[in-house]
Scaffold this motif. Structure first.
Motif, mmCIF file in Angstrom:
data_model
loop_
_atom_site.group_PDB
_atom_site.id
_atom_site.type_symbol
_atom_site.label_atom_id
_atom_site.label_comp_id
_atom_site.label_asym_id
_atom_site.label_seq_id
_atom_site.Cartn_x
_atom_site.Cartn_y
_atom_site.Cartn_z
ATOM 1 N N THR A 63 0.865 -1.175 0.000
ATOM 2 C CA THR A 63 0.000 0.000 0.000
ATOM 3 C C THR A 63 0.901 1.225 0.000
ATOM 4 O O THR A 63 1.902 1.257 0.726
ATOM 5 C CB THR A 63 -0.904 0.008 1.244
ATOM 6 N N VAL A 64 0.590 2.218 -0.799
ATOM 7 C CA VAL A 64 1.431 3.404 -0.917
ATOM 8 C C VAL A 64 0.625 4.645 -0.531
ATOM 9 O O VAL A 64 -0.523 4.804 -0.953
ATOM 10 C CB VAL A 64 1.986 3.563 -2.345
ATOM 11 N N TYR A 65 1.256 5.505 0.266
ATOM 12 C CA TYR A 65 0.647 6.763 0.679
ATOM 13 C C TYR A 65 1.463 7.930 0.127
ATOM 14 O O TYR A 65 2.693 7.855 0.054
ATOM 15 C CB TYR A 65 0.586 6.864 2.202
ATOM 16 N N VAL A 66 0.775 9.001 -0.238
ATOM 17 C CA VAL A 66 1.429 10.219 -0.696
ATOM 18 C C VAL A 66 0.910 11.389 0.128
ATOM 19 O O VAL A 66 -0.141 11.301 0.776
ATOM 20 C CB VAL A 66 1.173 10.481 -2.194
ATOM 21 N N LEU A 67 1.633 12.487 0.098
ATOM 22 C CA LEU A 67 1.205 13.693 0.799
ATOM 23 C C LEU A 67 0.205 14.467 -0.059
ATOM 24 O O LEU A 67 0.468 14.770 -1.218
ATOM 25 C CB LEU A 67 2.405 14.590 1.107
ATOM 26 N N GLY A 68 -0.935 14.768 0.528
ATOM 27 C CA GLY A 68 -1.942 15.587 -0.130
ATOM 28 C C GLY A 68 -2.159 16.870 0.646
ATOM 29 O O GLY A 68 -1.442 17.153 1.611
ATOM 30 N N PRO A 69 -3.150 17.661 0.286
ATOM 31 C CA PRO A 69 -3.405 18.950 0.939
ATOM 32 C C PRO A 69 -3.694 18.845 2.432
ATOM 33 O O PRO A 69 -3.408 19.769 3.193
ATOM 34 C CB PRO A 69 -4.630 19.486 0.188
ATOM 35 N N LYS A 70 -4.248 17.706 2.877
ATOM 36 C CA LYS A 70 -4.632 17.569 4.279
ATOM 37 C C LYS A 70 -3.819 16.520 5.029
ATOM 38 O O LYS A 70 -4.104 16.221 6.189
ATOM 39 C CB LYS A 70 -6.118 17.220 4.379
ATOM 40 N N GLY A 71 -2.820 15.972 4.383
ATOM 41 C CA GLY A 71 -2.017 14.933 5.022
ATOM 42 C C GLY A 71 -1.815 13.767 4.079
ATOM 43 O O GLY A 71 -1.922 13.905 2.859
ATOM 44 N N TYR A 72 -1.516 12.594 4.647
ATOM 45 C CA TYR A 72 -1.278 11.431 3.807
ATOM 46 C C TYR A 72 -2.571 10.910 3.198
ATOM 47 O O TYR A 72 -3.609 10.844 3.853
ATOM 48 C CB TYR A 72 -0.609 10.316 4.616
ATOM 49 N N GLU A 73 -2.489 10.524 1.922
ATOM 50 C CA GLU A 73 -3.602 9.947 1.196
ATOM 51 C C GLU A 73 -3.166 8.612 0.612
ATOM 52 O O GLU A 73 -2.020 8.450 0.187
ATOM 53 C CB GLU A 73 -4.033 10.861 0.040
ATOM 54 N N LYS A 74 -4.063 7.663 0.594
ATOM 55 C CA LYS A 74 -3.741 6.356 0.023
ATOM 56 C C LYS A 74 -3.750 6.463 -1.498
ATOM 57 O O LYS A 74 -4.764 6.783 -2.106
ATOM 58 C CB LYS A 74 -4.730 5.300 0.493
ATOM 59 N N ALA A 75 -2.604 6.182 -2.096
ATOM 60 C CA ALA A 75 -2.498 6.243 -3.554
ATOM 61 C C ALA A 75 -2.759 4.889 -4.192
ATOM 62 O O ALA A 75 -3.164 4.820 -5.363
ATOM 63 C CB ALA A 75 -1.106 6.739 -3.962
ATOM 64 N N ARG A 76 -2.513 3.812 -3.420
ATOM 65 C CA ARG A 76 -2.695 2.469 -3.967
ATOM 66 C C ARG A 76 -2.895 1.484 -2.826
ATOM 67 O O ARG A 76 -2.215 1.556 -1.811
ATOM 68 C CB ARG A 76 -1.470 2.064 -4.785
ATOM 69 N N GLU A 77 -3.825 0.580 -2.994
ATOM 70 C CA GLU A 77 -4.061 -0.486 -2.010
ATOM 71 C C GLU A 77 -3.131 -1.647 -2.322
ATOM 72 O O GLU A 77 -3.049 -2.096 -3.478
ATOM 73 C CB GLU A 77 -5.513 -0.949 -2.056
ATOM 74 N N GLY A 78 -2.414 -2.126 -1.316
ATOM 75 C CA GLY A 78 -1.478 -3.214 -1.525
ATOM 76 C C GLY A 78 -2.069 -4.574 -1.226
ATOM 77 O O GLY A 78 -3.217 -4.699 -0.792
ATOM 78 N N THR A 79 -1.238 -5.603 -1.421
ATOM 79 C CA THR A 79 -1.680 -6.981 -1.205
ATOM 80 C C THR A 79 -0.786 -7.764 -0.256
ATOM 81 O O THR A 79 -1.115 -8.904 0.091
ATOM 82 C CB THR A 79 -1.731 -7.731 -2.548
ATOM 83 N N ASN A 80 0.352 -7.188 0.173
ATOM 84 C CA ASN A 80 1.296 -7.958 0.988
ATOM 85 C C ASN A 80 1.411 -7.476 2.437
ATOM 86 O O ASN A 80 2.275 -7.941 3.183
ATOM 87 C CB ASN A 80 2.688 -7.959 0.340
ATOM 88 N N GLY A 81 0.580 -6.531 2.854
ATOM 89 C CA GLY A 81 0.605 -6.062 4.229
ATOM 90 C C GLY A 81 1.586 -4.943 4.499
ATOM 91 O O GLY A 81 1.554 -4.345 5.585
ATOM 92 N N PHE A 82 2.463 -4.631 3.545
ATOM 93 C CA PHE A 82 3.434 -3.565 3.735
ATOM 94 C C PHE A 82 2.829 -2.213 3.366
ATOM 95 O O PHE A 82 1.896 -2.134 2.558
ATOM 96 C CB PHE A 82 4.674 -3.815 2.881
ATOM 97 N N SER A 83 3.382 -1.161 3.954
ATOM 98 C CA SER A 83 2.941 0.209 3.664
ATOM 99 C C SER A 83 4.165 1.076 3.402
ATOM 100 O O SER A 83 5.077 1.131 4.231
ATOM 101 C CB SER A 83 2.161 0.793 4.847
ATOM 102 N N CYS A 84 4.194 1.741 2.249
ATOM 103 C CA CYS A 84 5.320 2.587 1.877
ATOM 104 C C CYS A 84 4.880 4.051 1.794
ATOM 105 O O CYS A 84 3.792 4.348 1.279
ATOM 106 C CB CYS A 84 5.892 2.167 0.529
ATOM 107 N N PHE A 85 5.702 4.928 2.286
ATOM 108 C CA PHE A 85 5.424 6.361 2.235
ATOM 109 C C PHE A 85 6.731 7.099 2.475
ATOM 110 O O PHE A 85 7.776 6.478 2.714
ATOM 111 C CB PHE A 85 4.378 6.750 3.288
ATOM 112 N N VAL A 86 6.677 8.413 2.404
ATOM 113 C CA VAL A 86 7.856 9.233 2.675
ATOM 114 C C VAL A 86 7.578 10.058 3.926
ATOM 115 O O VAL A 86 6.721 10.943 3.914
ATOM 116 C CB VAL A 86 8.197 10.151 1.488
ATOM 117 N N GLY A 87 8.280 9.750 4.996
ATOM 118 C CA GLY A 87 8.149 10.530 6.220
ATOM 119 C C GLY A 87 8.931 11.823 6.107
ATOM 120 O O GLY A 87 9.822 11.973 5.258
ATOM 121 N N ARG A 88 8.607 12.768 6.957
ATOM 122 C CA ARG A 88 9.323 14.039 6.941
ATOM 123 C C ARG A 88 9.152 14.732 8.292
ATOM 124 O O ARG A 88 8.248 14.415 9.066
ATOM 125 C CB ARG A 88 8.797 14.953 5.839
#
Length: 228
Positions: A63-88
């Protein structure tokens, strides 16, 4: 590189994740990475940067999250239980860290929630100190949970831009892995004190948010953004 035992852990407003040593960081130029990572970065670039944290076999199914106007938004639903994003976090008003990472299922269940809420607070104008305090209170109040078992997160991107000392800005830090080791001490890994090694260390021995940090000295990062 300076031994990991001397590296400081910077609390990223929410979670003790970054590893930093003044001598271990390589200065990053404005051409390599934006000075402020925010929602203005195109969505596809954010996804590629998040995916660069782990091998493609893992990140392509996460599952991938990106930064949107109000915070993190889910860009894609994954299938392996992992979650990827860019912290800051903001190191200076004009500079943020850039922390591509991929949590396993346990981290996605626990630590990821702390990051998500921390970014909401950041978007609402809260300072890094206030975000850090909220996370500490959240654990005490039971709003957040530490990982309940060993696990790990990938930070194997070649684009890690972290910070040791805020007034010194940020720099590139080597690709590395971080293993959840709640309440473990250095004796649990065979040492009486922090190991003086270039590739192994602990962040908060004995604490719930303790992490074992490993820098794979013989391996290469799983690929940069250009290769995706």
């Amino acid at each position: 590189m300076k031994s990991l035992h001397s590296m400081k852990v910077f609390v990223v407003g929410t979670l003790s994740i970054g590893l930093f040593s003044g001598t271990a960081l390589i200065p990053a130029t404005a051409q390599e990475l934006p000075r402020v990572y925010d929602a203005s970065m195109p969505r596809d670039q954010q996804i590629a940067l998040a995916e660069s944290a782990a091998p493609a076999e893992v990140s392509s199914k996460a599952t991938v999250y990106v930064l949107g106007p109000k915070g993190y938004e889910k860009a894609r639903e994954g299938t392996n239980g992992f979650s990827c994003f860019v912290g800051r976090h903001f190191v200076k008003p004009t500079e943020t860290s850039i922390e591509p990472q991929c949590f396993d299922a346990e981290g996605s269940r626990t630590l990821l929630l702390v990051y998500m809420h921390g970014e909401e607070l950041r978007r609402n104008g809260k300072s890094e100190a206030e975000i850090k305090a909220d996370a500490a209170n959240g654990y005490k109040e039971g709003r957040y949970q530490y990982p309940s078992k060993p696990g790990f997160l990938y930070m194997m991107s070649s684009h890690n831009r972290l910070s040791a000392i805020p007034e010194h800005g940020t720099g590139i830090f080597p690709p590395h892995l971080m293993f959840y080791a709640p309440n473990m001490t250095t004796k649990d890994i065979g040492f009486d004190a922090q190991p003086e090694l270039d590739y192994l260390g602990m962040t908060h021995p004995g604490a719930g948010d303790n992490l074992i940090v490993v820098i794979p000295t013989a391996s290469k990062p799983p690929g940069d953004m250009a290769g995706r």
